[in-house]
Scaffold this active site. Structure first.
Site, PDB file in Angstrom:
ATOM      1  CG  HIS A  72      -2.094  -0.910   1.089  1.00  0.00           C
ATOM      2  ND1 HIS A  72      -3.301  -0.687   1.705  1.00  0.00           N
ATOM      3  CD2 HIS A  72      -2.244  -2.056   0.377  1.00  0.00           C
ATOM      4  CE1 HIS A  72      -4.149  -1.667   1.388  1.00  0.00           C
ATOM      5  NE2 HIS A  72      -3.521  -2.508   0.594  1.00  0.00           N
ATOM      6  CE1 TYR A 200      -5.781   3.731  11.005  1.00  0.00           C
ATOM      7  CE2 TYR A 200      -5.053   4.017   8.736  1.00  0.00           C
ATOM      8  CZ  TYR A 200      -4.934   3.391   9.964  1.00  0.00           C
ATOM      9  OH  TYR A 200      -3.968   2.432  10.158  1.00  0.00           O
ATOM     10  N   PRO A 292      -4.062   0.567  18.670  1.00  0.00           N
ATOM     11  CG  PRO A 292      -5.937  -0.703  18.144  1.00  0.00           C
ATOM     12  CD  PRO A 292      -5.266  -0.029  19.274  1.00  0.00           C
ATOM     13  CE  LYS A 296       4.375   3.322  13.294  1.00  0.00           C
ATOM     14  NZ  LYS A 296       4.073   2.721  11.979  1.00  0.00           N
ATOM     15  CE1 TYR A 384      -1.051   3.911   9.465  1.00  0.00           C
ATOM     16  CE2 TYR A 384       0.047   2.814   7.618  1.00  0.00           C
ATOM     17  CZ  TYR A 384      -0.998   2.888   8.522  1.00  0.00           C
ATOM     18  OH  TYR A 384      -1.982   1.928   8.493  1.00  0.00           O
TER      19      TYR A 384
HETATM   20  P1  RFL Z   1       1.592 -11.657  21.718  1.00  0.00           P
HETATM   21  O1  RFL Z   1       1.108 -11.731  20.294  1.00  0.00           O
HETATM   22  O2  RFL Z   1       0.631 -11.271  22.756  1.00  0.00           O
HETATM   23  O3  RFL Z   1       2.205 -13.096  22.049  1.00  0.00           O
HETATM   24  C1  RFL Z   1       2.589 -13.457  23.355  1.00  0.00           C
HETATM   25  C2  RFL Z   1       2.493 -14.957  23.481  1.00  0.00           C
HETATM   26  O4  RFL Z   1       2.901 -15.341  24.799  1.00  0.00           O
HETATM   27  C3  RFL Z   1       1.990 -16.309  25.292  1.00  0.00           C
HETATM   28  N1  RFL Z   1       2.014 -16.249  26.762  1.00  0.00           N
HETATM   29  C4  RFL Z   1       2.663 -17.150  27.535  1.00  0.00           C
HETATM   30  N2  RFL Z   1       3.390 -18.216  27.217  1.00  0.00           N
HETATM   31  C5  RFL Z   1       3.916 -18.932  28.246  1.00  0.00           C
HETATM   32  N3  RFL Z   1       3.737 -18.607  29.549  1.00  0.00           N
HETATM   33  C6  RFL Z   1       2.996 -17.535  29.901  1.00  0.00           C
HETATM   34  N4  RFL Z   1       2.802 -17.207  31.183  1.00  0.00           N
HETATM   35  C7  RFL Z   1       2.440 -16.743  28.867  1.00  0.00           C
HETATM   36  N5  RFL Z   1       1.670 -15.633  28.854  1.00  0.00           N
HETATM   37  C8  RFL Z   1       1.429 -15.356  27.576  1.00  0.00           C
HETATM   38  C9  RFL Z   1       0.658 -15.924  24.686  1.00  0.00           C
HETATM   39  O5  RFL Z   1      -0.241 -17.029  24.635  1.00  0.00           O
HETATM   40  C10 RFL Z   1       1.077 -15.460  23.286  1.00  0.00           C
HETATM   41  O6  RFL Z   1       1.057 -16.507  22.349  1.00  0.00           O
HETATM   42  O7  RFL Z   1       2.858 -10.689  21.866  1.00  0.00           O
HETATM   43  P2  RFL Z   1       4.044 -10.387  20.835  1.00  0.00           P
HETATM   44  O8  RFL Z   1       4.582 -11.679  20.280  1.00  0.00           O
HETATM   45  O9  RFL Z   1       4.944  -9.441  21.511  1.00  0.00           O
HETATM   46  O10 RFL Z   1       3.355  -9.678  19.584  1.00  0.00           O
HETATM   47  C11 RFL Z   1       2.740  -8.406  19.711  1.00  0.00           C
HETATM   48  C12 RFL Z   1       1.574  -8.265  18.727  1.00  0.00           C
HETATM   49  O11 RFL Z   1       0.730  -9.393  18.837  1.00  0.00           O
HETATM   50  C13 RFL Z   1       0.770  -6.981  18.965  1.00  0.00           C
HETATM   51  O12 RFL Z   1       1.619  -5.897  19.238  1.00  0.00           O
HETATM   52  C14 RFL Z   1      -0.101  -6.604  17.734  1.00  0.00           C
HETATM   53  O13 RFL Z   1      -1.086  -7.566  17.488  1.00  0.00           O
HETATM   54  C15 RFL Z   1      -0.762  -5.234  17.936  1.00  0.00           C
HETATM   55  N6  RFL Z   1      -1.668  -4.868  16.840  1.00  0.00           N
HETATM   56  C16 RFL Z   1      -1.166  -4.337  15.655  1.00  0.00           C
HETATM   57  N7  RFL Z   1       0.156  -4.207  15.462  1.00  0.00           N
HETATM   58  C17 RFL Z   1       0.649  -3.748  14.274  1.00  0.00           C
HETATM   59  O14 RFL Z   1       1.879  -3.629  14.115  1.00  0.00           O
HETATM   60  N8  RFL Z   1      -0.175  -3.413  13.212  1.00  0.00           N
HETATM   61  C18 RFL Z   1      -1.531  -3.508  13.323  1.00  0.00           C
HETATM   62  O15 RFL Z   1      -2.219  -3.261  12.339  1.00  0.00           O
HETATM   63  C19 RFL Z   1      -2.086  -3.962  14.588  1.00  0.00           C
HETATM   64  N9  RFL Z   1      -3.395  -4.100  14.745  1.00  0.00           N
HETATM   65  C20 RFL Z   1      -3.048  -4.996  16.992  1.00  0.00           C
HETATM   66  C21 RFL Z   1      -3.892  -4.597  15.920  1.00  0.00           C
HETATM   67  C22 RFL Z   1      -3.591  -5.528  18.169  1.00  0.00           C
HETATM   68  C23 RFL Z   1      -4.951  -5.649  18.292  1.00  0.00           C
HETATM   69  N10 RFL Z   1      -5.442  -6.223  19.523  1.00  0.00           N
HETATM   70  C24 RFL Z   1      -6.451  -7.182  19.598  1.00  0.00           C
HETATM   71  C25 RFL Z   1      -4.735  -5.986  20.750  1.00  0.00           C
HETATM   72  C26 RFL Z   1      -5.254  -4.723  16.028  1.00  0.00           C
HETATM   73  C27 RFL Z   1      -5.798  -5.214  17.229  1.00  0.00           C
HETATM   74  C28 RFL Z   1      -7.316  -5.298  17.294  1.00  0.00           C
HETATM   75  C1  PHB Z   2      -5.983  -4.202  10.890  1.00  0.00           C
HETATM   76  O1  PHB Z   2      -6.091  -4.463   9.691  1.00  0.00           O
HETATM   77  O2  PHB Z   2      -6.283  -5.013  11.774  1.00  0.00           O
HETATM   78  C2  PHB Z   2      -5.464  -2.866  11.297  1.00  0.00           C
HETATM   79  C3  PHB Z   2      -4.974  -2.011  10.334  1.00  0.00           C
HETATM   80  C4  PHB Z   2      -4.514  -0.751  10.690  1.00  0.00           C
HETATM   81  C5  PHB Z   2      -4.549  -0.372  12.011  1.00  0.00           C
HETATM   82  C6  PHB Z   2      -5.022  -1.239  12.987  1.00  0.00           C
HETATM   83  C7  PHB Z   2      -5.495  -2.500  12.626  1.00  0.00           C
HETATM   84  O3  PHB Z   2      -4.114   0.866  12.351  1.00  0.00           O
END
Ligand code: RFL
Ligand code: PHB
Length: 389
Positions: A72, A200, A292, A296, A384
């Site tokens: 994109h 957005y 989110p 990032k 971004y």
């Molecule tokens: P995770 O993915 O939470 O993984 C951690 C893992 O550790 C396990 N765990 C344990 N294992 C053993 N013993 C324990 N006591 C434990 N406790 C936990 C868990 O089961 C899990 O498998 O952390 P990690 O790897 O640091 O990754 C981070 C990302 O997942 C997170 O920052 C992103 O998903 C955030 N996020 C976004 N990030 C982006 O860069 N671009 C995006 O577009 C974006 N969109 C989002 C998002 C997060 C969202 N939510 C739901 C919080 C959109 C949403 C809706």
């Molecule tokens: C997503 O596709 O889940 C998404 C994209 C952009 C954002 C947050 C979430 O800023």
């Protein structure tokens, strides 16, 4: 069991770290609390920065991302005055890749399996021991038995609710936090994305985001009060609300359909310092959370992994232990920059319950600047697509 690096958590941070360390010849084990299916069923990030994509290439797991990911070159912003576009390519010469976190995680598991990685799923009651000594160790329970892992270093990649961060005594740990008074209700649907790029939307009824995973899979979000529950939101209610908040020309023509996932995520900015305590290193969501809005979270996890691989390979392969002290400061400089950007974009795009008319006018003025001032667009675009590592 004995390994050089014990990794707690098999999310994207833990798997990417294990993959890169193993490729450098360093032994690892990944201890994950959940089943693999559970980890892969979590729908999260969708936007990868250039730096994250480069990490996937370095890790040898980029093949499917190159084939199926979508580049994109810009994004759309919707306001009361209409729709405008920020052209990343034109403003800063870079782009982002739309490729889901689920796919990233799947590709990492496949690559780890191919390398014969040691990944323990359903590792319960993981506990960290003697992290300030030079012989740390980890215990976990599996199938009713307690297991012990001896190691040189521990990477806490266990997310916001993990055990690694609380292992650092509160007397040593500082926490910086902002909790936002709303959440995002998100749905995934097997429908054609509403537009070619993300939209957005700042709307009097609240923020909305139109995102996607591929040509047939869309991801949509609306800002909701923290008191709302998923059960309160039928698909019909979601689509009605979502379409009210985006430009009519998009709302009237977009495809809608049943949701295949629906969840509410609270919004929070959070950083803990230091990220190193003895031989324990915090990585990704274990150390920091961003709302989110700036996409990032996953990308910051990747840059943490980059700095940690740099430090651990220097310490283990080149016997340069001083490099370990560089991990936290280098990672935190980038983290705070992304914190600022995510906070700014969240503040700019959402309706706050206590927003005064003055606050509202300031928000509108800032959106006008973003629409009309090249310098404002350059700043937004650079942040971004991701600041350099
Ligand atoms: P995770 O993915 O939470 O993984 C951690 C893992 O550790 C396990 N765990 C344990 N294992 C053993 N013993 C324990 N006591 C434990 N406790 C936990 C868990 O089961 C899990 O498998 O952390 P990690 O790897 O640091 O990754 C981070 C990302 O997942 C997170 O920052 C992103 O998903 C955030 N996020 C976004 N990030 C982006 O860069 N671009 C995006 O577009 C974006 N969109 C989002 C998002 C997060 C969202 N939510 C739901 C919080 C959109 C949403 C809706
Ligand atoms: C997503 O596709 O889940 C998404 C994209 C952009 C954002 C947050 C979430 O800023």
């Amino acid at each position: 069991m004995r390994v050089q690096v014990a990794i707690i958590g098999g999310g994207p941070s833990g798997l990417l770290l294990s993959q890169l360390l193993m490729r450098a010849g360093i032994s690892t084990v990944v201890l994950e609390r959940q089943t693999r299916d559970y980890v892969l069923s979590r729908i999260r990030a969708g936007v990868l920065e250039q730096g994250m994509a480069d990490m996937m290439r370095r890790a040898g797991v980029a093949e499917r991302m190159e084939r199926e990911g979508h580049v994109h070159d810009g994004t759309m912003l919707s306001t009361q005055n209409g729709l405008f576009r920020i052209d990343f390519k034109e403003r800063c010469g870079q782009s982002v890749i739309v490729y889901g976190q689920t796919e990233v995680t799947q590709d990492l598991y496949a690559a780890q399996d191919a390398m014969g990685a040691q990944i323990v799923h359903e590792a319960k009651n993981v506990a960290l021991h003697d992290v300030t000594s030079d012989k740390p160790w980890v215990t976990y329970e599996k199938d009713g038995q307690t297991h012990r892992v001896d190691c040189d270093y521990i990477a806490g990649c266990d997310g916001f609710h993990g055990v690694s961060r609380p292992t650092i005594p509160t007397s040593v740990r500082a926490e910086f936090e902002r909790v936002y008074p709303f959440g995002w209700l998100g749905i995934l649907s097997r429908t054609k994305p509403a537009a070619d790029e993300l939209i957005y939307a700042n709307h009097p009824r609240g923020f909305a985001l139109a995102s996607m995973r591929n040509e047939k899979l869309s991801r949509y979000y609306v800002q909701v009060p923290l008191t709302d529950t998923v059960e309160q939101w039928s698909d019909e209610a979601f689509w009605d609300e979502f379409r009210r908040r985006i430009p009519a020309q998009v709302a009237d023509t977009m495809e809608i359909g049943p949701s295949i996932e629906k969840s509410i995520a609270p919004l929070r900015s959070f950083v803990t310092e230091p990220m190193k305590y003895g031989r324990l290193f915090l990585v990704g969501d274990a150390a920091h959370i961003v709302p989110p809005t700036g996409a990032k979270g996953l990308n910051l996890a990747a840059s943490d992994v980059h700095y940690l691989v740099e430090a651990l390979t220097a310490a283990i392969l080149d016997k340069d232990a001083a490099a370990l002290d560089q991990y936290g400061p280098k990672a935190l400089a980038r983290i705070w920059s992304a914190m600022r950007f995510s906070w700014w974009m969240t503040t700019l795009m959402h309706r706050f319950p206590d927003q005064t008319e003055f606050d509202q006018k300031i928000q509108e003025a800032e959106l006008t600047q973003l629409e009309t001032m090249e310098s404002a667009q350059v700043t937004m675009a650079r942040n971004y697509v991701g600041l350099p590592y």
